[in-house]
Design a protein around this motif. Structure first.
Motif, mmCIF file in Angstrom:
data_model
loop_
_atom_site.group_PDB
_atom_site.id
_atom_site.type_symbol
_atom_site.label_atom_id
_atom_site.label_comp_id
_atom_site.label_asym_id
_atom_site.label_seq_id
_atom_site.Cartn_x
_atom_site.Cartn_y
_atom_site.Cartn_z
ATOM 1 N N GLY A 118 0.804 -1.220 0.000
ATOM 2 C CA GLY A 118 0.000 0.000 0.000
ATOM 3 C C GLY A 118 0.832 1.264 0.000
ATOM 4 N N ALA A 119 2.146 1.128 0.081
ATOM 5 C CA ALA A 119 3.028 2.301 0.074
ATOM 6 C C ALA A 119 3.129 2.861 -1.342
ATOM 7 N N THR A 120 3.332 4.175 -1.426
ATOM 8 C CA THR A 120 3.491 4.821 -2.722
ATOM 9 C C THR A 120 4.943 4.743 -3.167
ATOM 10 N N VAL A 121 5.143 4.286 -4.387
ATOM 11 C CA VAL A 121 6.473 4.136 -4.960
ATOM 12 C C VAL A 121 6.553 5.009 -6.208
ATOM 13 N N THR A 122 7.674 5.708 -6.376
ATOM 14 C CA THR A 122 7.926 6.456 -7.608
ATOM 15 C C THR A 122 9.194 5.898 -8.244
ATOM 16 N N ALA A 123 9.088 5.482 -9.497
ATOM 17 C CA ALA A 123 10.231 4.876 -10.174
ATOM 18 C C ALA A 123 10.181 5.201 -11.652
ATOM 19 N N THR A 124 11.337 5.350 -12.249
ATOM 20 C CA THR A 124 11.423 5.495 -13.699
ATOM 21 C C THR A 124 11.566 4.101 -14.294
ATOM 22 N N ILE A 125 10.603 3.728 -15.120
ATOM 23 C CA ILE A 125 10.573 2.379 -15.698
ATOM 24 C C ILE A 125 10.690 2.510 -17.211
ATOM 25 N N THR A 126 11.576 1.729 -17.783
ATOM 26 C CA THR A 126 11.841 1.783 -19.215
ATOM 27 C C THR A 126 11.243 0.562 -19.906
ATOM 28 N N LYS A 127 10.476 0.800 -20.944
ATOM 29 C CA LYS A 127 9.894 -0.303 -21.696
ATOM 30 C C LYS A 127 10.997 -1.106 -22.368
ATOM 31 N N ALA A 128 10.776 -2.417 -22.425
ATOM 32 C CA ALA A 128 11.781 -3.304 -23.012
ATOM 33 C C ALA A 128 11.094 -4.480 -23.673
ATOM 34 N N GLU A 129 11.850 -5.164 -24.538
ATOM 35 C CA GLU A 129 11.363 -6.418 -25.115
ATOM 36 C C GLU A 129 11.313 -7.477 -24.016
ATOM 37 N N PHE A 130 10.231 -8.225 -23.973
ATOM 38 C CA PHE A 130 10.156 -9.365 -23.059
ATOM 39 C C PHE A 130 9.264 -10.426 -23.685
ATOM 40 N N SER A 131 9.413 -11.636 -23.239
ATOM 41 C CA SER A 131 8.621 -12.746 -23.760
ATOM 42 C C SER A 131 7.428 -13.002 -22.853
ATOM 43 N N LEU A 132 6.254 -13.041 -23.433
ATOM 44 C CA LEU A 132 5.050 -13.329 -22.670
ATOM 45 C C LEU A 132 5.061 -14.789 -22.235
ATOM 46 N N ASP A 133 4.940 -15.013 -20.958
ATOM 47 C CA ASP A 133 4.897 -16.367 -20.415
ATOM 48 C C ASP A 133 3.431 -16.780 -20.318
ATOM 49 N N PRO A 134 2.990 -17.784 -21.074
ATOM 50 C CA PRO A 134 1.565 -18.139 -21.071
ATOM 51 C C PRO A 134 1.030 -18.581 -19.716
ATOM 52 N N ILE A 135 1.873 -19.244 -18.917
ATOM 53 C CA ILE A 135 1.460 -19.726 -17.601
ATOM 54 C C ILE A 135 2.488 -19.251 -16.582
ATOM 55 N N SER A 136 2.054 -18.439 -15.645
ATOM 56 C CA SER A 136 2.964 -17.867 -14.658
ATOM 57 C C SER A 136 3.612 -18.938 -13.793
ATOM 58 N N ASP A 137 4.903 -18.743 -13.511
ATOM 59 C CA ASP A 137 5.594 -19.644 -12.585
ATOM 60 C C ASP A 137 5.155 -19.412 -11.149
ATOM 61 N N ARG A 138 4.535 -18.247 -10.875
ATOM 62 C CA ARG A 138 4.111 -17.938 -9.499
ATOM 63 C C ARG A 138 2.770 -18.572 -9.164
ATOM 64 N N TYR A 139 1.799 -18.470 -10.046
ATOM 65 C CA TYR A 139 0.433 -18.880 -9.706
ATOM 66 C C TYR A 139 -0.275 -19.589 -10.861
ATOM 67 N N GLY A 140 0.449 -19.911 -11.928
ATOM 68 C CA GLY A 140 -0.202 -20.459 -13.114
ATOM 69 C C GLY A 140 -0.776 -21.845 -12.938
ATOM 70 N N VAL A 141 -0.152 -22.669 -12.102
ATOM 71 C CA VAL A 141 -0.626 -24.031 -11.855
ATOM 72 C C VAL A 141 -0.646 -24.269 -10.350
ATOM 73 N N GLU A 142 -1.804 -24.662 -9.827
ATOM 74 C CA GLU A 142 -1.957 -24.909 -8.397
ATOM 75 C C GLU A 142 -2.801 -26.155 -8.182
ATOM 76 N N ILE A 143 -2.590 -26.783 -7.045
ATOM 77 C CA ILE A 143 -3.483 -27.847 -6.579
ATOM 78 C C ILE A 143 -4.259 -27.267 -5.403
ATOM 79 N N LEU A 144 -5.551 -27.081 -5.580
ATOM 80 C CA LEU A 144 -6.417 -26.523 -4.546
ATOM 81 C C LEU A 144 -7.323 -27.626 -4.008
ATOM 82 N N ASN A 145 -8.117 -27.304 -3.015
ATOM 83 C CA ASN A 145 -9.034 -28.287 -2.447
ATOM 84 C C ASN A 145 -10.383 -27.623 -2.215
#
Length: 476
Positions: free
Chosen positions: A200-227
């Motif tokens: 919730g903190a405010t951050v100010t940063a200069t961000i530069t656009k760059a080439e990147f590859s779209l990952d179809p399934i995130s390594d963080r949350y793309g596949v999970e086993i839920l119940n």
């Protein structure tokens, strides 16, 4: 359908992968092939606006799915660019919600790079704006793109771009002013951005656009086993069907489900605008163990091209599971190949398939790609419609009108994707466990393009999106 099956007129060349069913492909090759993964042969002629417009008219007259809804009386001289001319040609179809900006001109090189490697440029975030409060939020951040390491992630609010506050930009020029302030999608474009981070903190940063590859399934949350309280449930968040690497990633996910004996699956397609039909067909196969040889989908072209019609059957995949219950998390940004997969399982699962969230875009049609290589032009023209094993495919008003079970749910963007406590995922788990829900109110999606919306917000979209932005609504 063999590559050499159809002879094309001298002015045409066709690329190699179908987009659609919603917008996306498989062995649904176009006449000589269909548009997306690799270029066609070099075409003759120049690249003046008039010549490019004539190319469009020739293709549309020969291939457009709705020939009776094509306004060939419009004067090309009245338009300063190719896309405006296309929009005028298909206006009658759009008025009937049959071609909601689904026919368009794009770059061969740009689209091929996107399909082959996910390559595109930007900050690597999805943006949506509050339609009432003049606020802009980040719905998702791509891990290998510039914005994520700077602190932007799902739930962040964009507060300021340079010296201009987002609220003032929205008040003075609406979402278009924010799009303009963010600048072109070119590598090296930098902006000073103020935003809230996960704490919730405010951050100010200069961000530069760059080439990147779209990952179809995130390594963080793309596949999970839920119940769901009664059994384990497999969860997949598929960001797009347009990148070929989605196939191997889906195989890996279903191998995990197969190993753990899972037969109930949640597909989170809430921001998935579609992509390659081939990826949609693979996803269908991976959920259809025991259904090999049955009909996944039918591809139907205009009457004069009916020799190109095709039926695609479920195929055997070593990682496949037999899904007994399927929840599709969708919203109005869910289109094309996402809807194709859902519609294809209706005949087999019936009430054991549910649409969770809100109504979808309504795109039961797909495009072939027609290339004019000398001009780097790929015309994505609506050329086919897909139907399921019951020959049903008239969901132009969205999937909520054809799915037996629907459950209304919010997009809880303050909670991470893949989290069992997130509002839409929680409702999907309730469905899996047999608990009751509130049905989605069926309504015609409204607005421009594919009417992307997220609860009380709408996806941020430029007037002329890049190839990646067409397939991944809200991407910047």
């Amino acid at each position: 359908m063999p590559i050499a099956r159809t002879a094309l007129t001298a002015t045409l060349a066709i690329a190699l992968a179908a987009c659609g069913g919603g917008d996306g492909g498989g062995t649904t090759a176009a006449p000589a092939s269909s548009g997306g993964s690799s270029g066609g042969t070099t075409t003759q002629g120049g690249c003046s606006l008039a010549e490019r417009q004539q190319f469009v008219l020739d293709v549309m007259n020969e291939w457009y799915l709705f020939p009776n809804l094509l306004d060939t009386t419009v004067d090309p001289a009245n338009f300063n660019d190719v896309q405006s001319y296309i929009d005028a040609l298909v206006a009658p179809a759009r008025a009937q919600s049959r071609d909601k900006f689904f026919s368009f001109i794009t770059s061969i090189e740009e689209e091929n790079r996107l399909i082959n490697s996910g390559s595109n440029a930007g900050f690597g975030i999805r943006l949506a704006y509050d339609t009432n409060a003049n606020r802009v939020f980040i719905l998702e951040a791509f891990e290998n793109a510039p914005a994520f390491p700077a602190g932007m992630d799902r739930g962040s609010e964009l507060l300021q771009i340079g010296s201009q506050t987002v609220s003032s930009l929205m008040a003075s020029g609406g979402p278009g002013a924010v799009v303009d302030a963010l600048g072109p999608t070119d590598p090296g474009v930098a902006r000073q951005l103020s935003f809230t981070d996960a704490s919730g903190a405010t951050v100010t940063a200069t961000i530069t656009k760059a080439e990147f590859s779209l990952d179809p399934i995130s390594d963080r949350y793309g596949v999970e086993i839920l119940n769901d309280g009664t059994a384990d449930v497999g969860y997949i968040n598929l960001r797009t069907f347009i990148v070929q690497d989605a196939g191997p990633q889906l195989r890996d996910a279903f191998q995990q489900f197969q190993t753990q004996g899972i037969d109930k699956v949640i597909l989170d397609l809430r921001y998935n605008g579609g992509g390659l039909v081939s990826v949609a067909e693979l996803l269908g196969d991976l959920m259809a163990e025991g259904r090999q040889g049955q009909v996944f989908s039918n591809t139907v072209l205009r009457e004069s091209k009916s020799s190109e019609n095709e039926t695609r059957l479920f195929a055997q995949q070593p990682e496949a599971i037999g899904v007994t219950k399927l929840a599709i998390i969708g919203r109005r940004g869910t289109a094309s190949a996402s809807e194709l997969v859902t519609n294809s399982f209706i005949p087999f699962l019936g009430a054991d398939l549910a649409l969770i969230g809100e109504n979808t875009s309504g795109k039961p049609v797909g495009q072939f790609g027609f290339d004019r290589t000398a001009c780097d032009d790929r015309l994505r023209a609506v050329t086919f419609q897909t139907t399921n094993a019951d020959d049903e495919g008239e969901y132009f008003t969205g999937l909520a009108s054809v799915v037996d079970t629907t459950c209304r749910a919010e997009d809880d963007f303050d909670t991470p994707l893949g989290d069992a406590g997130e509002a839409s995922i929680s409702v999907a788990l309730d469905f899996m466990a047999g608990r009751t829900c509130t049905p989605i109110i069926t309504e015609q999606p409204q607005g421009s393009q594919t009417a992307q919306s997220v609860g009380g917000m709408r996806m941020m979209e430029p007037e002329r999106p890049t190839a990646a932005q067409r397939e991944m609504p809200g991407l910047f």
